[in-house]
Design an enzyme around this catalytic site. Structure first.
Site, PDB file in Angstrom:
ATOM      1  N   THR A 147      -0.065  -3.857  12.163  1.00 39.37           N
ATOM      2  CA  THR A 147       1.065  -3.956  11.231  1.00 39.37           C
ATOM      3  C   THR A 147       2.252  -3.152  11.753  1.00 39.37           C
ATOM      4  OG1 THR A 147      -0.531  -4.049   9.433  1.00 39.37           O
ATOM      5  CG2 THR A 147       1.760  -3.630   8.825  1.00 39.37           C
ATOM      6  N   LEU A 148       1.986  -1.912  12.127  1.00 39.81           N
ATOM      7  CA  LEU A 148       3.083  -1.058  12.587  1.00 39.81           C
ATOM      8  C   LEU A 148       3.668  -1.566  13.897  1.00 39.81           C
ATOM      9  CD1 LEU A 148       1.713   2.386  11.463  1.00 39.81           C
ATOM     10  CD2 LEU A 148       3.892   1.362  10.785  1.00 39.81           C
TER      11      LEU A 148
ATOM     12  N   ARG B 142      -5.417   0.844  -6.826  1.00 34.16           N
ATOM     13  CA  ARG B 142      -4.190   1.477  -6.332  1.00 34.16           C
ATOM     14  C   ARG B 142      -3.769   2.646  -7.220  1.00 34.16           C
ATOM     15  NH1 ARG B 142      -2.070  -1.883  -2.347  1.00 34.16           N
ATOM     16  NH2 ARG B 142      -2.231  -4.106  -2.694  1.00 34.16           N
TER      17      ARG B 142
ATOM     18  N   ASP C 274      -4.588   1.715  10.910  1.00 36.49           N
ATOM     19  CA  ASP C 274      -5.965   1.273  11.176  1.00 36.49           C
ATOM     20  C   ASP C 274      -5.983   0.648  12.573  1.00 36.49           C
ATOM     21  OD1 ASP C 274      -8.530   0.232  11.077  1.00 36.49           O
ATOM     22  OD2 ASP C 274      -8.382  -0.515   9.048  1.00 36.49           O
ATOM     23  N   THR C 275      -5.861  -0.676  12.676  1.00 35.28           N
ATOM     24  CA  THR C 275      -5.800  -1.281  14.016  1.00 35.28           C
ATOM     25  C   THR C 275      -4.453  -1.003  14.690  1.00 35.28           C
ATOM     26  OG1 THR C 275      -4.873  -3.355  13.199  1.00 35.28           O
ATOM     27  CG2 THR C 275      -7.273  -3.216  13.298  1.00 35.28           C
TER      28      THR C 275
ATOM     29  N   LYS D 296      -6.738   6.404  10.492  1.00 36.00           N
ATOM     30  CA  LYS D 296      -8.175   6.133  10.577  1.00 36.00           C
ATOM     31  C   LYS D 296      -8.638   6.341  12.013  1.00 36.00           C
ATOM     32  CE  LYS D 296      -9.994   2.755   7.743  1.00 36.00           C
ATOM     33  NZ  LYS D 296     -10.534   1.430   7.365  1.00 36.00           N
TER      34      LYS D 296
ATOM     35  N   GLY E  31       0.773  -1.236   0.000  1.00 34.62           N
ATOM     36  CA  GLY E  31       0.000   0.000   0.000  1.00 34.62           C
ATOM     37  C   GLY E  31       0.807   1.289   0.000  1.00 34.62           C
TER      38      GLY E  31
END
Ligand code: XMP
Length: 193
Positions: A124-125, A182, A120-121, A148, A61
């Site tokens: 990932t980071l 994308r 988002d949640t 978000k 992304g």
């Protein structure tokens, strides 16, 4: 597994091409200025290192955002790619973060910048940040294009945020649904039935 929703396609434009371009260029300049400040404080030993700034985009992304961001950073840097996924296939709700491949293992003592398209949640980071911190980088910054606005357990606080967005699934400017959209120049909501 596919979901019970039917996707119509791109919907409302949240951010247009010009707005994105101005914001991303500004973020790149800020980031470069802050990194220059850190580099100036490095000791002699660190200054002799050939590879002091490492940019780590999280694919897929972040590839469009990164391409624009780094070109507004007049700074010597190397770029390493990390691939993660949390929205496989047709999903529009997170399925937990997964890394594909490995994180570079030579980040100790370097100024590392993680770039992601959207927070988002935070899973990932959180995952990527943990693996980098284990290596004792000289500094670690997190840059996200979109934040978000959702309640999240994760304590991830990005150092630089492009735009805050409501709790809607968005596509464009690198972000996809099921691999599509994308290439849109704008950031738009995904319309579902
Ligand atoms: P987490 O939940 O780990 O999610 O913070 C981060 C990754 O999930 C993807 N993601 C999205 N992709 N539209 C997308 O196209 C969205 O609204 C969206 N929300 C999360 C994205 O790849 C991000 O890096």
């Amino acid at each position: 597994m596919s979901e019970a929703i039917k996707v119509r396609g791109p919907g409302k434009v949240l951010f247009g091409e010009e707005e994105i371009s101005e914001r991303v260029a500004w973020m790149g300049r800020e980031l470069a200025r802050d990194l220059e400040g850190d580099l100036a404080k490095d000791d002699e030993d660190a200054q002799s290192h050939p590879d002091r700034v490492v940019i780590l985009p999280i694919l897929t992304g972040a590839f469009v955002f990164t391409a624009d961001l780094i070109r507004s950073m007049p700074l010597k840097m190397s770029i390493r790619l990390v691939t993660a996924s949390s929205y496989p296939g047709e999903a529009t709700t997170s399925r937990g973060a997964r890394l594909r491949g490995v994180i570079p293992s030579d980040l100790g003592g370097r100024h590392v910048v993680i770039i992601d398209d959207i927070l988002d949640t935070g899973n990932t980071l959180e995952l990527v940040r943990g693996l980098i911190l284990e290596q004792n980088p000289a500094s670690l910054r997190i840059v996200v294009l979109l934040d978000k606005q959702v309640p999240r357990h994760s304590e991830i606080t990005p150092n630089y945020v492009g735009f805050e967005i409501p709790d809607e699934f968005v596509v464009g400017y690198g972000l996809d649904w099921n691999g599509y959209y994308r290439n849109l120049r704008e950031i738009v909501t995904l319309e579902v039935e």
